[in-house]
Design a protein around this motif. Structure first.
Motif, PDB file in Angstrom:
ATOM      1  N   ARG A 426       0.614  -1.523   0.210  1.00 49.08           N
ATOM      2  CA  ARG A 426      -0.026  -0.437   0.149  1.00 49.08           C
ATOM      3  C   ARG A 426       1.011   0.977   0.073  1.00 49.08           C
ATOM      4  N   ALA A 427       2.352   1.078   0.233  1.00 49.73           N
ATOM      5  CA  ALA A 427       2.692   2.483   0.224  1.00 49.73           C
ATOM      6  C   ALA A 427       3.278   2.641  -1.446  1.00 49.73           C
ATOM      7  N   THR A 428       3.806   1.795  -1.986  1.00 49.43           N
ATOM      8  CA  THR A 428       4.458   1.584  -3.446  1.00 49.43           C
ATOM      9  C   THR A 428       3.832   1.499  -4.620  1.00 49.43           C
ATOM     10  N   GLY A 429       2.537   0.936  -3.818  1.00 51.74           N
ATOM     11  CA  GLY A 429       1.697   0.552  -4.934  1.00 51.74           C
ATOM     12  C   GLY A 429       1.717  -0.690  -6.004  1.00 51.74           C
ATOM     13  N   ASP A 430       3.186  -1.313  -5.235  1.00 51.23           N
ATOM     14  CA  ASP A 430       3.811  -2.436  -6.421  1.00 51.23           C
ATOM     15  C   ASP A 430       2.776  -3.841  -5.962  1.00 51.23           C
ATOM     16  N   SER A 431       3.128  -5.003  -6.817  1.00 51.09           N
ATOM     17  CA  SER A 431       2.086  -6.035  -6.508  1.00 51.09           C
ATOM     18  C   SER A 431       3.066  -7.450  -6.498  1.00 51.09           C
ATOM     19  N   HIS A 432       2.377  -7.850  -5.576  1.00 51.64           N
ATOM     20  CA  HIS A 432       4.161  -8.615  -5.047  1.00 51.64           C
ATOM     21  C   HIS A 432       3.001 -10.696  -5.317  1.00 51.64           C
ATOM     22  N   ASP A 433       4.069 -11.908  -5.631  1.00 50.60           N
ATOM     23  CA  ASP A 433       3.200 -13.396  -5.730  1.00 50.60           C
ATOM     24  C   ASP A 433       4.595 -13.671  -4.273  1.00 50.60           C
ATOM     25  N   VAL A 434       3.389 -14.524  -3.895  1.00 48.28           N
ATOM     26  CA  VAL A 434       4.111 -15.055  -2.360  1.00 48.28           C
ATOM     27  C   VAL A 434       3.642 -16.662  -2.476  1.00 48.28           C
ATOM     28  N   GLU A 435       5.095 -17.646  -2.772  1.00 42.49           N
ATOM     29  CA  GLU A 435       4.806 -19.246  -2.441  1.00 42.49           C
ATOM     30  C   GLU A 435       4.383 -19.521  -1.440  1.00 42.49           C
ATOM     31  N   LEU A 436       3.129 -20.452  -1.683  1.00 45.59           N
ATOM     32  CA  LEU A 436       3.094 -20.607   0.171  1.00 45.59           C
ATOM     33  C   LEU A 436       2.159 -21.932  -0.128  1.00 45.59           C
ATOM     34  N   ALA A 437       1.784 -23.223   1.423  1.00 46.94           N
ATOM     35  CA  ALA A 437       0.642 -23.736   0.645  1.00 46.94           C
ATOM     36  C   ALA A 437      -0.668 -23.659   1.947  1.00 46.94           C
ATOM     37  N   GLY A 438      -0.179 -22.218   2.650  1.00 47.37           N
ATOM     38  CA  GLY A 438      -1.673 -22.515   3.578  1.00 47.37           C
ATOM     39  C   GLY A 438      -1.463 -20.638   4.081  1.00 47.37           C
ATOM     40  N   VAL A 439      -3.140 -20.204   4.149  1.00 48.26           N
ATOM     41  CA  VAL A 439      -3.114 -18.962   4.023  1.00 48.26           C
ATOM     42  C   VAL A 439      -4.261 -19.028   5.520  1.00 48.26           C
ATOM     43  N   PHE A 440      -3.731 -18.323   6.591  1.00 44.85           N
ATOM     44  CA  PHE A 440      -4.417 -18.835   7.937  1.00 44.85           C
ATOM     45  C   PHE A 440      -4.700 -17.088   8.296  1.00 44.85           C
ATOM     46  N   VAL A 441      -6.203 -16.908   8.079  1.00 45.42           N
ATOM     47  CA  VAL A 441      -7.436 -15.597   7.558  1.00 45.42           C
ATOM     48  C   VAL A 441      -7.217 -15.213   9.463  1.00 45.42           C
ATOM     49  N   GLN A 442      -6.909 -14.213  10.243  1.00 39.99           N
ATOM     50  CA  GLN A 442      -7.411 -13.446  11.892  1.00 39.99           C
ATOM     51  C   GLN A 442      -7.180 -12.174  11.347  1.00 39.99           C
ATOM     52  N   ILE A 443      -8.199 -11.876  10.980  1.00 40.95           N
ATOM     53  CA  ILE A 443      -8.673 -10.186  10.873  1.00 40.95           C
ATOM     54  C   ILE A 443      -9.559 -10.246  11.882  1.00 40.95           C
ATOM     55  N   GLY A 444     -10.340 -10.733  12.821  1.00 47.65           N
ATOM     56  CA  GLY A 444     -11.293  -9.952  13.009  1.00 47.65           C
ATOM     57  C   GLY A 444     -12.846 -10.842  13.846  1.00 47.65           C
ATOM     58  N   LEU A 445     -13.265 -10.067  14.167  1.00 48.17           N
ATOM     59  CA  LEU A 445     -15.379 -10.710  14.418  1.00 48.17           C
ATOM     60  C   LEU A 445     -15.681 -10.438  13.167  1.00 48.17           C
ATOM     61  N   ILE A 446     -16.550 -10.506  13.228  1.00 46.79           N
ATOM     62  CA  ILE A 446     -18.752  -9.850  12.456  1.00 46.79           C
ATOM     63  C   ILE A 446     -19.533 -10.502  13.054  1.00 46.79           C
ATOM     64  N   PRO A 447     -19.787  -9.520  13.514  1.00 41.21           N
ATOM     65  CA  PRO A 447     -21.443  -9.993  14.759  1.00 41.21           C
ATOM     66  C   PRO A 447     -22.292 -11.165  13.509  1.00 41.21           C
ATOM     67  N   ASN A 448     -23.374 -11.790  14.190  1.00 39.42           N
ATOM     68  CA  ASN A 448     -24.487 -12.875  13.893  1.00 39.42           C
ATOM     69  C   ASN A 448     -25.604 -11.979  14.091  1.00 39.42           C
ATOM     70  N   THR A 449     -25.686 -11.102  12.928  1.00 41.46           N
ATOM     71  CA  THR A 449     -26.487 -10.067  13.287  1.00 41.46           C
ATOM     72  C   THR A 449     -27.206  -9.962  11.851  1.00 41.46           C
ATOM     73  N   GLU A 450     -27.156 -11.050  10.969  1.00 44.67           N
ATOM     74  CA  GLU A 450     -27.502 -10.660   9.543  1.00 44.67           C
ATOM     75  C   GLU A 450     -29.359 -10.962   9.116  1.00 44.67           C
ATOM     76  N   TRP A 451     -29.459 -11.505  10.080  1.00 43.99           N
ATOM     77  CA  TRP A 451     -31.002 -12.003  10.615  1.00 43.99           C
ATOM     78  C   TRP A 451     -31.857 -10.636  10.622  1.00 43.99           C
ATOM     79  N   LEU A 452     -31.082  -9.874  11.574  1.00 48.43           N
ATOM     80  CA  LEU A 452     -32.133  -9.096  12.095  1.00 48.43           C
ATOM     81  C   LEU A 452     -32.270  -7.497  11.249  1.00 48.43           C
ATOM     82  N   LYS A 453     -31.619  -7.782  10.429  1.00 45.53           N
ATOM     83  CA  LYS A 453     -31.788  -7.046   9.311  1.00 45.53           C
ATOM     84  C   LYS A 453     -32.900  -6.691   9.115  1.00 45.53           C
ATOM     85  N   GLY A 454     -34.045  -5.191   8.792  1.00 45.82           N
ATOM     86  CA  GLY A 454     -35.444  -5.533   8.285  1.00 45.82           C
ATOM     87  C   GLY A 454     -36.179  -5.353   9.433  1.00 45.82           C
TER      88      GLY A 454
END
Length: 534
Positions: A426-454
């Motif tokens: 995000r500082a330079t705008g350059d794109s990079h590829d990383v070779e790997l076997a697994g991706v662990f997503v740990q970016i926080g939580l989202i509330p379970n409230t979709e059913w309450l919309k409306g």
């Protein structure tokens, strides 16, 4: 194999065996086979009700358990230690005639299943989700002679894992075909096999009398609310898809006051047991669909059932937030994971990435660094958000690299599994590829409230339910607590306190509502008394 403490615990449990059983070990010349034989011998030495025999299983090393004289229907391919030690103990007790504490109706449902069901479950011994599935399927195999189950330690049967492309656990196969992934309860498995069960249960739920307090959610906030409500002597129910909520996916808990260390599944089991002691009506395997107010508050479920209550406490919690980039959904369980404790062992000696630089992300990187070859942490912001003590630990590890200002844009693969990811600096705008076997997503939580919309409930732009200091929402009679709300800190201890607050507020609402209903009658009586001649 077993230390003195484990032997003492096991000896106590084995006293509950009432019928003789057999352990059959299928071995080979591997060191793990020797370990399994030692474990089996030590178990046999603790009870005169257990006999050790040679087995003939298709996998070695393996341990099969059965009542004496019966063909085994429960087996462990591998050494059932770690989180699976409890599964082993329960299998021994059940084979020896000790009854299960599961719902009698569900047990009978298992007995009535028709057809042949041969289950195989791939696990890792560090997975806290796996024992629930293993224990449920073991119990089913014990109850129904047409069901068999084998737990398979993926670390010992790597060839099978590679052939079936198992990259997340628990992975369940039925009659050779993939049946399910991730944690599944006994109810959930049985209902998946018994196709008419959902309709029968929905019809029965709709016939229930209204509740005084209905709690939606089975995590710490929901459990606390249920206990506080039930202690007031009011008719209380707790509805949840599963008991424990997000806590079930938490490995180590070191900040629960007065308890230096515990684990999520253990804490969840304690919460459930505590709730049951108060006679709370626990309704699981159900999801809420909508809430509305008529004469009472009506909660409609996805199954089609409707429950009514004088007050409701919403404690639906939150779930892991997803990246939402190309490749994430395609390679979920094929290299994209959300639980480093469960799935980390499948990436031993490989290069993985952790997305997220908060506490959960850095903790995941530290844990994975002890298993995998290399960990790359990618944080969207210009600095990590984790506690300084965690950052210091991660930066000290030679096989951990940390990238900030890194926006993950795609997860790539070969059609079957993850092979890498692409990120933008995000500082330079350059794109990079990383070779790997697994991706662990740990970016926080989202509330379970979709059913309450409306609905009439006010929520903020993040989907969190807006509450006041008493846990009250914008809908009269509806209260909320925990990670699904606007409370600023998402912590177990805070959720418990918020659940107690919401329940006490619901009880106060019940008292005030009943007084308002009685007031017109009382006024009428007073007026009548004043018109009576002296």
């Amino acid at each position: 194999m077993l230390d003195a403490n484990l032997k003492q615990q096991l000896d106590t449990y084995l006293q509950k065996i009432v019928n003789p059983i057999e352990i059959r070990v299928s071995g080979n010349d591997s060191p793990k086979s020797s370990e399994l034989e030692t474990l089996a011998s030590e178990i046999v030495e603790l009870s005169g009700q257990i006999e050790l025999k040679a087995g003939s299983g298709k996998r070695q090393p393996a341990m099969a358990i059965a009542p004496a004289g019966e063909a085994p229907r429960v087996s462990f391919a591998g050494i059932p230690m770690g989180h699976e030690f409890t599964s082993l103990v329960l299998a021994l007790l059940q084979a020896g005639g000790h009854p299960s504490k599961a719902d009698p109706e569900v047990l009978e449902q298992v007995r009535q299943l028709e057809g042949e069901y041969h289950f195989e479950t791939y696990i890792s011994l560090s997975c806290q989700n796996c024992p629930d599935v293993v224990q449920a399927l073991n119990l089913m195999a014990r109850l129904n002679p047409n069901i068999t189950h084998e737990m398979i330690d993926g670390a010992l049967f790597q060839k099978e894992v590679d052939e079936r492309q198992v990259m997340a656990v628990p992975a369940v196969y039925l009659n050779g075909e993939h049946f399910g992934q991730g944690r599944m309860s006994l109810d959930e498995i049985v209902n998946k096999l018994d196709t008419g069960a959902a309709e029968r249960k929905a019809a029965a739920l709709s016939e229930r009398d209204p509740y005084d307090v209905l709690i939606v959610g089975g995590g710490p906030a929901g459990a606390a609310a249920a206990i506080y409500a039930a202690r007031k002597g009011v008719r209380t129910a707790l509805l949840a898809e599963r008991f424990g909520g997000q806590v079930m996916d938490t490995m180590g808990i070191e900040n629960f006051i007065s308890v230096p260390y515990t684990e999520g599944p253990k804490l969840s089991a304690g919460l459930e047991q505590h709730v049951k002691e108060y006679g709370v009506d626990i309704i699981t395997e159900q999801r809420a669909a909508s809430i509305s107010r008529h004469q009472m508050l009506d909660l409609e479920l996805e199954s089609g059932a409707t429950l009514s209550s004088k007050s409701v406490v919403l404690a639906t919690g939150a779930r892991w937030r997803e990246l939402g980039v190309p490749g994430e959904a395609k390679y979920r369980t094929k290299g994209v994971a959300y639980c480093p404790h469960c799935d980390g062992p499948f990436f031993k000696g490989k290069h993985v990435a952790v997305i997220g630089g908060g506490n959960s992300g850095i903790e995941a990187a530290i844990d994975l660094a002890g298993i995998v070859k290399h960990v790359t942490v990618l944080e969207f912001g210009d600095q990590l958000k984790a506690d300084e003590v965690l950052q210091k630990k991660a930066r000290s590890m030679p096989n951990v690299d940390i990238l900030t200002n890194a926006q993950t844009t795609e997860i790539t693969g070969d059609g079957n599994k993850v092979t890498g990811l692409t990120y933008t600096d995000r500082a330079t705008g350059d794109s990079h590829d990383v070779e790997l076997a697994g991706v662990f997503v740990q970016i926080g939580l989202i509330p379970n409230t979709e059913w309450l919309k409306g609905s009439d409930l006010a929520m903020n732009r993040f989907g969190e339910i807006e509450i006041d200091e008493r846990g009250a929402t914008s809908m009269p009679g509806v209260f909320a607590a925990g990670d699904a709300t606007t409370v600023p800190y998402k912590q177990i201890v805070i959720s418990m306190g918020a659940g107690a607050t919401a329940a006490l507020s619901a009880f106060d609402h019940l008292i005030r509502s009943s007084m308002e209903e009685e007031e017109p009658e009382a006024v009428g009586q007073k007026e009548a008394a004043e018109t009576v001649p002296a």
